[in-house]
Design a protein around this motif. Structure first.
Motif, short mmCIF file in Angstrom:
data_model
loop_
_atom_site.label_atom_id
_atom_site.label_comp_id
_atom_site.label_asym_id
_atom_site.label_seq_id
_atom_site.Cartn_x
_atom_site.Cartn_y
_atom_site.Cartn_z
N LEU A 93 0.85 -1.19 0.00
CA LEU A 93 0.00 0.00 0.00
C LEU A 93 0.88 1.24 0.00
N GLU A 94 0.68 2.09 -0.99
CA GLU A 94 1.40 3.35 -1.05
C GLU A 94 0.39 4.48 -0.89
N PHE A 95 0.86 5.70 -1.04
CA PHE A 95 0.03 6.88 -0.75
C PHE A 95 -1.32 6.83 -1.45
N ASP A 96 -1.34 6.65 -2.75
CA ASP A 96 -2.61 6.67 -3.48
C ASP A 96 -2.80 5.46 -4.38
N LYS A 97 -2.07 4.39 -4.10
CA LYS A 97 -2.19 3.20 -4.95
C LYS A 97 -1.87 1.94 -4.19
N THR A 98 -2.36 0.82 -4.74
CA THR A 98 -2.09 -0.50 -4.20
C THR A 98 -1.35 -1.30 -5.27
#
Length: 286
Positions: A93-98
């Motif tokens: 999981l990153e800031f605005d994406k998976t």
């Protein structure tokens, strides 16, 4: 060169050139059609400025409404089952994406779009060529069409370094939705990359508004192309009218987004289009 002055002079000339036909066109309900004289004039202006027009211009520009679309919610589990069946991908999981990743491939889910990467391909294709590559792309397209409701049509098939890139686009009541695109790259080893955005067209909304005609749009294109390539010859291969976002930071209208009428202009040697807002005659901000 003062392009605003050139555009004003051109429009004034067209007005005087067509003033004798205005009444007849109005009586017959043809106010929003480009006359033969105007068509001839824009061809000449482009030619004098080193731009060849090798396609038909869009001769009608009736008032158009905005198009309301909804953003489709994407479920990570659905994509894991489709693209990683029998595998246990690592999920980051990153800031605005998976990001889902196995030893051979990865899938990036961001907002309502995905990007699939499989450098080694998903299966070697016998007798590789355009037709067999297209068949592989059509099969993979079924996986991307997760809700089964999309009305996708092949938009282009472009050779790219020994592979083919196939682009599919949705439409709504005869108008293409430029922002709803699915792209699939196929090599002799199968599908190596794919991207897709997920929207659902709902309805036309708001009042009908006048749009700029194709010849006026081409003047804006001419101004832009001469800023970036002042001396190069340019060849227009395709012009189309459809719907797209106003810019990359459109405002969410509750659970829906609104698209505006836009023209797209394609030139030889580039896969990218010049997108111009048909309401404002301004180049779309990316």
């Amino acid at each position: 060169m003062d392009w605003e002055k050139v555009k004003r002079i051109f429009i004034y000339l067209l007005i005087w050139l067509n003033i004798g036909l205005f009444a007849a066109n109005h009586f017959n309900g043809h106010d929003y059609k480009i006359t033969n004289e105007r068509e001839s004039a824009i061809y000449k202006v482009l030619e004098k400025n080193g731009v060849g027009l090798y396609t038909e211009i869009i001769k009608e520009a009736p008032p158009m409404r905005e198009l309301a679309i909804s953003v489709n919610a994407l479920e990570i589990d659905d994509f894991r089952e489709i693209f990683f069946k029998g595998e246990n991908p690592k999920i980051t999981l990153e800031f605005d994406k998976t990001i889902l990743a196995s030893n051979t491939k990865s899938l990036i889910v961001q907002d309502n779009s995905i990007t699939y990467l499989n450098p080694n391909g998903n299966g070697k294709i016998e007798n590789f060529g355009k037709e067999t590559a297209m068949a592989a792309a059509e099969d993979f397209l079924e996986l991307l069409n997760i809700d089964g409701r999309s009305s996708l049509k092949l938009e282009s098939a472009i050779p790219d370094n020994g592979a083919y890139v196939f682009e599919y686009m949705e439409s709504f009541r005869g108008y293409k939705i430029f922002s709803s695109l699915k792209k699939i790259t196929v090599s002799e080893n199968g599908v190596t990359m794919a991207s897709a955005s997920y929207y659902t067209a709902q309805e036309f909304t708001g009042e009908k508004r006048e749009i700029y005609s194709c010849d006026e749009i081409l003047l804006t294109f001419l101004e832009e192309i001469r800023k970036s390539s002042p001396h190069d010859s340019v060849y227009i291969e395709k012009i189309e009218l459809g719907y797209d976002f106003k810019n990359a930071k459109d405002i969410d209208d509750g659970s829906r987004l609104r698209l505006v009428p836009c023209y797209r202009i394609f030139v030889a040697g580039s896969p990218d289009a010049y997108t111009i807002n048909a309401y404002t005659n301004e180049l779309k901000e990316e």
